[in-house]
Design a protein around this motif. Structure first.
Motif, short mmCIF file in Angstrom:
data_model
loop_
_atom_site.label_atom_id
_atom_site.label_comp_id
_atom_site.label_asym_id
_atom_site.label_seq_id
_atom_site.Cartn_x
_atom_site.Cartn_y
_atom_site.Cartn_z
N VAL A 29 7.10 -3.38 0.35
CA VAL A 29 6.20 -4.33 1.47
C VAL A 29 5.18 -3.46 2.11
O VAL A 29 4.33 -4.29 2.91
CB VAL A 29 6.96 -5.21 0.77
CG1 VAL A 29 8.20 -4.99 2.82
CG2 VAL A 29 6.55 -6.41 1.58
N LEU A 30 6.45 -2.47 3.09
CA LEU A 30 5.02 -1.96 4.50
C LEU A 30 4.32 -1.56 3.75
O LEU A 30 3.38 -1.36 4.87
CB LEU A 30 5.98 -1.82 5.39
CG LEU A 30 7.76 -2.14 5.66
CD1 LEU A 30 8.74 -0.93 6.48
CD2 LEU A 30 7.21 -3.56 6.58
N ASP A 31 3.87 -0.55 3.09
CA ASP A 31 2.67 -0.33 2.56
C ASP A 31 1.86 -1.23 2.17
O ASP A 31 0.53 -0.84 2.90
CB ASP A 31 2.71 0.27 1.17
CG ASP A 31 3.92 2.32 1.73
OD1 ASP A 31 4.05 2.93 2.62
OD2 ASP A 31 4.23 2.27 0.34
N VAL A 32 2.17 -2.47 1.77
CA VAL A 32 0.50 -3.70 1.78
C VAL A 32 0.34 -4.41 2.78
O VAL A 32 -0.36 -4.36 3.35
CB VAL A 32 1.64 -4.76 0.79
CG1 VAL A 32 0.23 -6.23 0.59
CG2 VAL A 32 1.78 -4.12 -0.69
N THR A 33 1.67 -4.52 3.75
CA THR A 33 1.72 -4.44 5.64
C THR A 33 0.40 -4.56 5.89
O THR A 33 -0.67 -4.64 6.35
CB THR A 33 2.55 -5.64 5.67
OG1 THR A 33 3.42 -4.73 6.14
CG2 THR A 33 3.53 -6.52 4.68
N ILE A 34 0.67 -2.65 6.16
CA ILE A 34 -0.04 -1.63 7.09
C ILE A 34 -1.15 -1.26 6.84
O ILE A 34 -2.81 -1.75 7.48
CB ILE A 34 0.85 -0.82 7.44
CG1 ILE A 34 0.11 0.02 8.55
CG2 ILE A 34 0.66 0.26 5.84
CD1 ILE A 34 0.86 1.63 9.46
N PHE A 35 -1.69 -1.52 5.12
CA PHE A 35 -2.86 -1.82 4.39
C PHE A 35 -3.85 -2.61 4.92
O PHE A 35 -4.91 -2.37 5.51
CB PHE A 35 -2.85 -1.54 3.31
CG PHE A 35 -4.48 -0.89 2.16
CD1 PHE A 35 -4.76 0.29 2.24
CD2 PHE A 35 -4.77 -2.31 1.28
CE1 PHE A 35 -6.07 0.33 2.11
CE2 PHE A 35 -5.72 -2.35 1.26
CZ PHE A 35 -6.88 -1.75 1.58
N LEU A 36 -3.45 -4.53 4.60
CA LEU A 36 -3.45 -5.04 5.08
C LEU A 36 -4.37 -5.56 6.43
O LEU A 36 -5.09 -5.47 6.99
CB LEU A 36 -3.37 -6.87 4.45
CG LEU A 36 -3.11 -6.99 2.79
CD1 LEU A 36 -1.65 -7.89 2.58
CD2 LEU A 36 -4.04 -7.02 2.66
N ALA A 37 -3.12 -4.74 6.93
CA ALA A 37 -3.31 -4.78 8.89
C ALA A 37 -4.68 -4.04 8.84
O ALA A 37 -5.74 -4.09 9.85
CB ALA A 37 -2.50 -4.38 9.63
N ASN A 38 -4.71 -3.09 8.48
CA ASN A 38 -5.74 -1.82 8.46
C ASN A 38 -7.07 -2.93 8.43
O ASN A 38 -8.34 -2.45 8.73
CB ASN A 38 -5.78 -0.70 7.88
CG ASN A 38 -5.22 0.38 8.38
OD1 ASN A 38 -5.33 0.92 9.28
ND2 ASN A 38 -3.62 0.78 8.40
N PHE A 39 -6.86 -2.86 6.91
CA PHE A 39 -8.49 -3.76 6.36
C PHE A 39 -8.95 -4.95 7.60
O PHE A 39 -9.94 -4.61 7.95
CB PHE A 39 -8.03 -4.41 5.02
CG PHE A 39 -9.22 -4.52 4.64
CD1 PHE A 39 -9.91 -3.37 3.50
CD2 PHE A 39 -9.31 -5.86 4.13
CE1 PHE A 39 -11.03 -3.21 2.57
CE2 PHE A 39 -11.01 -6.59 3.41
CZ PHE A 39 -11.55 -5.10 2.62
#
Length: 338
Positions: free
Chosen positions: A35-45
């Motif tokens: 889930v942290l992979d998803v959150t950091i990707f969304l934060a990056n995007f």
């Protein structure tokens, strides 16, 4: 085309981010989607495009370079805000899971995420710079083209009055002498004016039309010359429909008639377009009794237009001798004429 290049850079960056994520999972033998992979990707995007569309355009000032530091830290703040909201507020509320230890301050979170957000903010800002630079370059090119067009229009409007003035002087002389050639001269001038009024508004005309102007002008001038057989004209045109700026060659011929000696002399005019290189050669003798201080208007006009229309694609040699005037012009036609 340049906007497409910027778009491709965006796609390349995100493919690189995704590839790096997959590679890291393979290296560290991770399975499944964290889930942290998803959150950091969304934060990056989200941080990337908020910075790209709002922060960089808002704070950029070419006269204040230090504002780029402001852009960087505001971009980092936005990234941290998105990540903090998802990992420390949303996830604990929904799942009871959090990334950092409970009680972690926002200041610590901000400091710790400068590293993770730096690449996103840096790439986002630089891609915005690319877009900004391309936009500025396109605007500069547009202004240059508009200025060239305005210059050409101004130069072309100088030709028409000058040309009419000289022709009217010739006709006035014929009328004053009660010459039978006066009426044909008026008809010739009327024909020339129809050509010039219609075609001077265009950016280009066919080469055969430009030569048609010259032949009509010579026909008009022959009416007042005692020995018209001394006007030697050699024409070898293989590409009559090739494009040329209107009234580019006519001023040379007009100048020859205005200042030439035609009492017992004529001129030699040669026009050819071998290998799509226009060669215009004109040799006439000067009338030593006529000294016109405005004689250079038409020639200077053509020089300016040649510099604008055919930069580094033309050669103009003018020999202004004591009793002779020679024009030798070559123009390499652009590829769009193929």
């Amino acid at each position: 085309m340049k906007q497409k290049q910027v778009l491709l850079l965006h796609v390349f960056y995100w493919l690189l981010i995704i590839f790096n994520g997959l590679l890291s999972r393979a290296v560290y033998s991770k399975s499944g989607l964290d889930v942290l992979d998803v959150t950091i990707f969304l934060a990056n995007f989200l941080g990337f495009y908020v910075n790209y569309f709002f922060i960089a355009p808002r704070f950029f000032n070419p006269n204040r370079f230090y504002m780029m530091i402001v852009v960087f830290f505001v971009g980092v703040f936005v990234f941290v805000l998105f990540r903090y909201s998802m990992e420390e507020l949303l996830l604990p509320a929904l799942t009871g899971f959090r990334n950092y230890a409970e009680g972690t301050t926002f200041l610590y979170y901000f400091y710790d995420n400068i590293y993770y957000s730096s690449l996103t903010v840096f790439v986002s800002t630089n891609l915005w710079f690319f877009k900004y630079y391309f936009k500025v370059e396109e605007e500069r090119n547009r202004l240059v083209e508009e200025r060239k067009h305005a210059q050409l229009q101004a130069l072309k409007t100088q030709i028409n009055p000058h040309f009419i003035f000289n022709s009217l002087n010739n006709i006035y002389s014929l009328v004053y002498q009660n010459s039978d050639k006066a009426l044909p001269a008026i008809e010739k001038l009327s024909e020339l004016l129809r050509y010039s009024t219609k075609d001077l508004e265009k950016d280009v005309i066919s080469l055969d039309k430009e030569i048609g102007y010259i032949e009509s002008l010579i026909g008009l001038e022959k009416l007042r010359i005692k020995n018209p057989e001394l006007l030697i004209i050699e024409k070898n045109i293989n590409h009559p429909k090739i494009n040329i700026s209107p009234m580019l060659l006519v001023p040379f011929v007009e100048n020859a008639f205005k200042h030439g000696d035609f009492r017992d002399k004529g001129f030699v005019l040669k026009v050819s377009d071998d290998n799509k290189v226009l060669h215009f050669y004109l040799h006439n003798y000067k009338n030593q009794k006529v000294k016109d201080t405005a004689s250079g208007i038409g020639i200077d006009n053509v020089k300016k237009r040649l510099e604008i229309l055919y930069p580094k694609k033309h050669e103009l040699y003018i020999k202004d001798l004591e009793s002779e005037f020679i024009v030798d012009l070559r123009i390499i036609f652009p590829y769009e004429n193929d």
